[in-house]
Design a protein around this motif. Structure first.
Motif, mmCIF file in Angstrom:
data_model
loop_
_atom_site.group_PDB
_atom_site.id
_atom_site.type_symbol
_atom_site.label_atom_id
_atom_site.label_comp_id
_atom_site.label_asym_id
_atom_site.label_seq_id
_atom_site.Cartn_x
_atom_site.Cartn_y
_atom_site.Cartn_z
ATOM 1 N N ARG A 82 -0.769 -1.991 3.119
ATOM 2 C CA ARG A 82 -1.666 -0.848 2.966
ATOM 3 C C ARG A 82 -1.729 -0.350 1.527
ATOM 4 O O ARG A 82 -2.611 0.438 1.187
ATOM 5 N N ARG A 111 11.926 2.541 -5.321
ATOM 6 C CA ARG A 111 12.117 3.565 -4.292
ATOM 7 C C ARG A 111 11.654 4.923 -4.773
ATOM 8 O O ARG A 111 11.175 5.747 -3.978
ATOM 9 N N THR A 140 7.913 4.949 -4.097
ATOM 10 C CA THR A 140 7.559 5.100 -2.683
ATOM 11 C C THR A 140 7.939 6.482 -2.161
ATOM 12 O O THR A 140 7.209 7.063 -1.352
ATOM 13 N N ASP A 141 9.056 7.024 -2.629
ATOM 14 C CA ASP A 141 9.443 8.370 -2.205
ATOM 15 C C ASP A 141 8.474 9.417 -2.756
ATOM 16 O O ASP A 141 8.085 10.357 -2.055
ATOM 17 N N GLY A 196 5.209 9.058 -0.776
ATOM 18 C CA GLY A 196 5.307 8.995 0.678
ATOM 19 C C GLY A 196 4.865 7.669 1.257
ATOM 20 O O GLY A 196 4.201 7.631 2.308
ATOM 21 N N LEU A 197 5.254 6.576 0.612
ATOM 22 C CA LEU A 197 4.841 5.243 1.048
ATOM 23 C C LEU A 197 5.959 4.538 1.806
ATOM 24 O O LEU A 197 7.138 4.722 1.503
ATOM 25 N N ASP A 198 5.576 3.724 2.766
ATOM 26 C CA ASP A 198 6.517 2.847 3.450
ATOM 27 C C ASP A 198 6.650 1.589 2.603
ATOM 28 O O ASP A 198 5.663 0.869 2.416
ATOM 29 N N PRO A 199 7.839 1.284 2.053
ATOM 30 C CA PRO A 199 7.977 0.107 1.197
ATOM 31 C C PRO A 199 7.485 -1.184 1.839
ATOM 32 O O PRO A 199 6.904 -2.046 1.158
ATOM 33 N N ALA A 200 7.700 -1.329 3.143
ATOM 34 C CA ALA A 200 7.298 -2.554 3.837
ATOM 35 C C ALA A 200 5.786 -2.735 3.859
ATOM 36 O O ALA A 200 5.286 -3.846 4.076
ATOM 37 N N GLU A 201 5.048 -1.642 3.628
ATOM 38 C CA GLU A 201 3.586 -1.713 3.613
ATOM 39 C C GLU A 201 3.038 -1.847 2.198
ATOM 40 O O GLU A 201 1.828 -1.750 1.985
ATOM 41 N N CYS A 202 3.947 -2.064 1.221
ATOM 42 C CA CYS A 202 3.549 -2.181 -0.185
ATOM 43 C C CYS A 202 3.730 -3.614 -0.682
ATOM 44 O O CYS A 202 4.771 -4.237 -0.442
ATOM 45 N N GLY A 213 12.683 -3.292 -0.508
ATOM 46 C CA GLY A 213 11.979 -3.306 0.775
ATOM 47 C C GLY A 213 10.501 -3.604 0.715
ATOM 48 O O GLY A 213 9.821 -3.592 1.746
#
Length: 212
Positions: free
Chosen positions: A14, A159, A162-163, A166-172, A189
């Motif tokens: 995403r 990290r 992503t923090d 507000g991102l999910d690392p797995a979706e990056c 991640g």
């Protein structure tokens, strides 16, 4: 997807996180040095003293400032090249060249609804040229090493991004031309793409299911 681009994390992408030098813009110390000297040997000396100097990483890390980097580089150069050094360290970025294909990809991804972010090892002079990078207008956020005192491939800088947003690392998906930096993103991640060309990146993005 090529073997070199395989990542530990899998799943829908995403957000795409882009490196800057070597991905969105060309970075060649010798090319920059040639803009500030008339002699090839002088250009090589200027590059060695500045861009290829191990202390350049300290500038990107925010450990030293531009004036300190200039003093460090100056001791490696003859007196006659000190004015060239001064002009170069304060103006090299005006001679950078963008990579059109990747900048176009960012715009297309953003228009298609994907999050686009910048994560770069760079100095604070980033603020002087960021708006000249076409893709920057389409970025949803950015993290530059000198401002946060962390550098790739330290997993903490990925990290932090992503923090912060507000991102999910797995979706990056992280895109970088340096294999160690890609691996750092995977440890954090994210999924990773080792950048070679805009065309190869577009192919990989579509193979991962992105539509743009």
């Amino acid at each position: 997807m090529t073997k070199s681009n395989a990542s530990a994390a899998t799943g829908p992408i995403r957000n795409v996180v882009f490196d800057m030098g070597g991905v969105l813009m060309y970075f060649s110390g010798i090319e920059f040095a040639r803009k500030f000297t008339q002699d090839e040997k002088d250009a090589q000396a200027l590059d060695a003293a500045l861009f290829s100097n191990p202390s350049w990483a300290l500038l990107d890390s925010g450990t030293i400032d531009t004036d300190t980097m200039e003093r460090i580089a100056a001791v490696r150069l003859p007196e006659r090249l000190r004015p060239n050094l001064h002009e170069c360290i304060h103006g090299w970025y005006r001679h950078r060249r963008n990579i059109p294909g990747t900048n176009d990809l960012v715009a297309r991804l953003h228009d298609a609804g994907y999050g686009c972010y910048l994560l770069s090892n760079a100095g604070t002079n980033f603020m002087a040229f960021k708006d000249d990078i076409p893709a920057f207008a389409h970025m949803d956020g950015w993290v530059v090493s000198a401002f946060v005192r962390l550098m790739k491939p330290d997993p903490r800088i990925y990290r932090l991004l992503t923090d912060e947003y507000g991102l999910d690392p797995a979706e990056c998906l992280f895109v970088d031309d340096n294999a160690d930096n890609v691996r750092g993103a995977e440890v954090a991640g994210m999924q990773g793409h080792l950048f070679t060309t805009p065309e190869a990146l577009e192919e990989d993005l579509k193979a991962r299911g992105l539509s743009f």
